[in-house]
Design a protein around this motif. Structure first.
Motif, PDB file in Angstrom:
ATOM      1  N   GLY A 167       0.804  -1.219   0.000  1.00  0.00           N
ATOM      2  CA  GLY A 167       0.000   0.000   0.000  1.00  0.00           C
ATOM      3  C   GLY A 167       0.831   1.262   0.000  1.00  0.00           C
ATOM      4  O   GLY A 167       0.297   2.374   0.152  1.00  0.00           O
ATOM      5  N   VAL A 168       2.144   1.111  -0.170  1.00  0.00           N
ATOM      6  CA  VAL A 168       3.024   2.287  -0.190  1.00  0.00           C
ATOM      7  C   VAL A 168       3.897   2.315  -1.437  1.00  0.00           C
ATOM      8  O   VAL A 168       4.856   3.083  -1.510  1.00  0.00           O
ATOM      9  N   THR A 169       3.572   1.469  -2.422  1.00  0.00           N
ATOM     10  CA  THR A 169       4.359   1.444  -3.652  1.00  0.00           C
ATOM     11  C   THR A 169       4.210   2.775  -4.385  1.00  0.00           C
ATOM     12  O   THR A 169       3.099   3.165  -4.781  1.00  0.00           O
ATOM     13  N   LYS A 170       5.304   3.467  -4.541  1.00  0.00           N
ATOM     14  CA  LYS A 170       5.293   4.831  -5.077  1.00  0.00           C
ATOM     15  C   LYS A 170       4.627   4.912  -6.446  1.00  0.00           C
ATOM     16  O   LYS A 170       3.815   5.811  -6.697  1.00  0.00           O
ATOM     17  N   GLU A 171       4.980   3.987  -7.335  1.00  0.00           N
ATOM     18  CA  GLU A 171       4.447   4.037  -8.704  1.00  0.00           C
ATOM     19  C   GLU A 171       2.927   3.845  -8.725  1.00  0.00           C
ATOM     20  O   GLU A 171       2.210   4.530  -9.472  1.00  0.00           O
ATOM     21  N   THR A 172       2.433   2.918  -7.912  1.00  0.00           N
ATOM     22  CA  THR A 172       0.995   2.663  -7.855  1.00  0.00           C
ATOM     23  C   THR A 172       0.254   3.859  -7.278  1.00  0.00           C
ATOM     24  O   THR A 172      -0.806   4.262  -7.784  1.00  0.00           O
ATOM     25  N   ILE A 173       0.799   4.444  -6.224  1.00  0.00           N
ATOM     26  CA  ILE A 173       0.180   5.610  -5.594  1.00  0.00           C
ATOM     27  C   ILE A 173       0.132   6.784  -6.563  1.00  0.00           C
ATOM     28  O   ILE A 173      -0.881   7.484  -6.672  1.00  0.00           O
ATOM     29  N   LEU A 174       1.211   6.988  -7.306  1.00  0.00           N
ATOM     30  CA  LEU A 174       1.283   8.088  -8.273  1.00  0.00           C
ATOM     31  C   LEU A 174       0.202   7.955  -9.330  1.00  0.00           C
ATOM     32  O   LEU A 174      -0.519   8.913  -9.636  1.00  0.00           O
ATOM     33  N   LEU A 175       0.077   6.760  -9.894  1.00  0.00           N
ATOM     34  CA  LEU A 175      -0.904   6.530 -10.948  1.00  0.00           C
ATOM     35  C   LEU A 175      -2.330   6.625 -10.403  1.00  0.00           C
ATOM     36  O   LEU A 175      -3.212   7.233 -11.030  1.00  0.00           O
ATOM     37  N   ALA A 176      -2.561   6.049  -9.227  1.00  0.00           N
ATOM     38  CA  ALA A 176      -3.897   6.088  -8.619  1.00  0.00           C
ATOM     39  C   ALA A 176      -4.310   7.528  -8.323  1.00  0.00           C
ATOM     40  O   ALA A 176      -5.464   7.925  -8.538  1.00  0.00           O
ATOM     41  N   GLU A 177      -3.365   8.320  -7.852  1.00  0.00           N
ATOM     42  CA  GLU A 177      -3.650   9.728  -7.536  1.00  0.00           C
ATOM     43  C   GLU A 177      -3.993  10.515  -8.788  1.00  0.00           C
ATOM     44  O   GLU A 177      -4.929  11.332  -8.797  1.00  0.00           O
ATOM     45  N   ARG A 178      -3.271  10.275  -9.870  1.00  0.00           N
ATOM     46  CA  ARG A 178      -3.536  10.971 -11.132  1.00  0.00           C
ATOM     47  C   ARG A 178      -4.925  10.641 -11.659  1.00  0.00           C
ATOM     48  O   ARG A 178      -5.648  11.517 -12.142  1.00  0.00           O
ATOM     49  N   LEU A 179      -5.310   9.386 -11.543  1.00  0.00           N
ATOM     50  CA  LEU A 179      -6.628   8.976 -12.012  1.00  0.00           C
ATOM     51  C   LEU A 179      -7.733   9.511 -11.112  1.00  0.00           C
ATOM     52  O   LEU A 179      -8.816   9.877 -11.585  1.00  0.00           O
ATOM     53  N   LYS A 180      -7.453   9.563  -9.815  1.00  0.00           N
ATOM     54  CA  LYS A 180      -8.451  10.096  -8.887  1.00  0.00           C
ATOM     55  C   LYS A 180      -8.708  11.572  -9.156  1.00  0.00           C
ATOM     56  O   LYS A 180      -9.842  12.057  -9.041  1.00  0.00           O
ATOM     57  N   ARG A 181      -7.668  12.293  -9.518  1.00  0.00           N
ATOM     58  CA  ARG A 181      -7.825  13.719  -9.842  1.00  0.00           C
ATOM     59  C   ARG A 181      -8.675  13.918 -11.086  1.00  0.00           C
ATOM     60  O   ARG A 181      -9.203  15.010 -11.303  1.00  0.00           O
ATOM     61  N   ARG A 182      -8.789  12.887 -11.899  1.00  0.00           N
ATOM     62  CA  ARG A 182      -9.629  12.960 -13.100  1.00  0.00           C
ATOM     63  C   ARG A 182     -11.079  12.567 -12.805  1.00  0.00           C
ATOM     64  O   ARG A 182     -11.885  12.414 -13.715  1.00  0.00           O
ATOM     65  N   GLY A 183     -11.400  12.398 -11.521  1.00  0.00           N
ATOM     66  CA  GLY A 183     -12.781  12.124 -11.145  1.00  0.00           C
ATOM     67  C   GLY A 183     -13.106  10.664 -10.934  1.00  0.00           C
ATOM     68  O   GLY A 183     -14.248  10.317 -10.621  1.00  0.00           O
ATOM     69  N   CYS A 184     -12.129   9.780 -11.128  1.00  0.00           N
ATOM     70  CA  CYS A 184     -12.388   8.343 -10.959  1.00  0.00           C
ATOM     71  C   CYS A 184     -12.570   7.994  -9.490  1.00  0.00           C
ATOM     72  O   CYS A 184     -11.925   8.566  -8.610  1.00  0.00           O
ATOM     73  N   ARG A 185     -13.450   7.061  -9.213  1.00  0.00           N
ATOM     74  CA  ARG A 185     -13.563   6.500  -7.875  1.00  0.00           C
ATOM     75  C   ARG A 185     -12.383   5.557  -7.668  1.00  0.00           C
ATOM     76  O   ARG A 185     -11.946   4.875  -8.596  1.00  0.00           O
ATOM     77  N   LEU A 186     -11.875   5.503  -6.447  1.00  0.00           N
ATOM     78  CA  LEU A 186     -10.696   4.682  -6.178  1.00  0.00           C
ATOM     79  C   LEU A 186     -10.985   3.619  -5.126  1.00  0.00           C
ATOM     80  O   LEU A 186     -11.298   3.932  -3.975  1.00  0.00           O
ATOM     81  N   ILE A 187     -10.882   2.349  -5.558  1.00  0.00           N
ATOM     82  CA  ILE A 187     -10.966   1.214  -4.651  1.00  0.00           C
ATOM     83  C   ILE A 187      -9.560   0.626  -4.542  1.00  0.00           C
ATOM     84  O   ILE A 187      -8.919   0.374  -5.559  1.00  0.00           O
ATOM     85  N   SER A 188      -9.083   0.444  -3.336  1.00  0.00           N
ATOM     86  CA  SER A 188      -7.767  -0.173  -3.173  1.00  0.00           C
ATOM     87  C   SER A 188      -7.915  -1.529  -2.493  1.00  0.00           C
ATOM     88  O   SER A 188      -8.791  -1.723  -1.649  1.00  0.00           O
ATOM     89  N   VAL A 189      -7.059  -2.462  -2.908  1.00  0.00           N
ATOM     90  CA  VAL A 189      -6.998  -3.781  -2.280  1.00  0.00           C
ATOM     91  C   VAL A 189      -5.577  -3.924  -1.759  1.00  0.00           C
ATOM     92  O   VAL A 189      -4.628  -4.060  -2.533  1.00  0.00           O
ATOM     93  N   THR A 190      -5.441  -3.853  -0.443  1.00  0.00           N
ATOM     94  CA  THR A 190      -4.123  -3.865   0.188  1.00  0.00           C
ATOM     95  C   THR A 190      -4.090  -4.885   1.324  1.00  0.00           C
ATOM     96  O   THR A 190      -5.126  -5.343   1.791  1.00  0.00           O
ATOM     97  N   ASN A 191      -2.886  -5.194   1.769  1.00  0.00           N
ATOM     98  CA  ASN A 191      -2.754  -6.157   2.858  1.00  0.00           C
ATOM     99  C   ASN A 191      -3.176  -5.550   4.197  1.00  0.00           C
ATOM    100  O   ASN A 191      -3.726  -6.250   5.049  1.00  0.00           O
TER     101      ASN A 191
END
Length: 256
Positions: A167-191
């Motif tokens: 849940g702290v992988t930099k690349e995944t967080i970066l991409l998820a944040e960019r998509l969230k800023r575009r209005g996407c809903r964000l569901i995460s599956v983490t340990n």
């Protein structure tokens, strides 16, 4: 104990001995050469020839090597925390966990498309998830390159499912944040729920499986993640499209 070359060298009678041995190893270590020959219905000469082709000087050496192999095998344990998986399957049946999954389902039910994001092992699971969701009629695809250009404008009809053990992988967080800023809903599956990706998500599903790292490799089980994806996918079946509506389905006869 038996190499491919050894097995290829056995004639039919010796193959009968081989088949009996591999199916009755725990018995053979206590059998005399005559006992084994009688059990397989061959001569003692055939058994001795079999032992020689197996790399042993005689039956005694063969039996000792077989006994040692069984001893070594008994020391080999399943390198997986089965108890932890059992705890996970118990936990998903609780009311709180079911409510968590329902929250995710609410986002997915009202989505026109889904984007799976993740890197490393999570990227492979993401591709599987995208295919699984497409199977039930929800347009989905996976992104494993954090530098993939993100669409312009806003898209509230797209839901992002971000996969990450830590849940702290930099690349995944970066991409998820960019998509969230575009209005996407964000569901995460983490340990774990106490991580950056979980905290920035509209909905987090966590599974709490012991992490297993060997040297520089992450070998943490992904079975829980696969189960969560398949559970959500099955709940979505028939909500968006019937199978016949999928592009090319009729033309290929529904083959997977």
């Amino acid at each position: 104990m038996f190499t491919h070359e050894m097995v290829k060298s056995f004639n039919q009678l010796e193959m009968d001995v081989y088949n009996y041995v591999v199916r009755n190893e725990d018995k053979v270590i206590y059998m005399k050469v005559r006992d084994l020959a009688d059990a397989v219905h061959v001569s003692t000469t055939t058994v001795l020839r079999f032992c020689k082709k197996a790399g042993c000087e005689g039956y005694s050496e063969f039996r000792l090597r077989l006994k040692q192999q069984l001893k070594d095998d008994s020391k080999t344990k399943l390198d997986m925390d089965v108890t932890a998986m059992g705890d996970f399957f118990q936990r998903i049946q609780t009311k709180a966990y079911q409510e968590n999954l329902k929250e995710a389902m609410e986002f997915l039910t009202h989505s026109a498309s889904v984007i799976f994001v993740g890197v490393g092992n999570s990227s492979i699971i993401g591709k599987y998830g995208a295919r699984y969701f497409n199977n039930v009629g929800l347009l989905s695809f996976a992104i494993d390159d954090p530098f993939t250009p993100v669409f312009r404008g806003r898209n509230e009809k797209t839901t992002v499912i971000a996969l990450s053990v830590s849940g702290v992988t930099k690349e995944t967080i970066l991409l998820a944040e960019r998509l969230k800023r575009r209005g996407c809903r964000l569901i995460s599956v983490t340990n774990h729920s106490d991580c950056t990706l979980a905290k920035m998500s509209d909905c987090n599903i966590n599974y709490y499986i012991p992490c297993y790292n060997k040297e520089h490799y992450d070998l943490t089980s992904q079975m829980a993640v696969v189960f969560i994806i398949e559970f959500l996918g099955r709940q979505l079946k028939g909500i968006h499209n019937s199978a016949e509506d999928l592009v090319g389905y009729a033309e290929i006869g529904g083959e997977q």
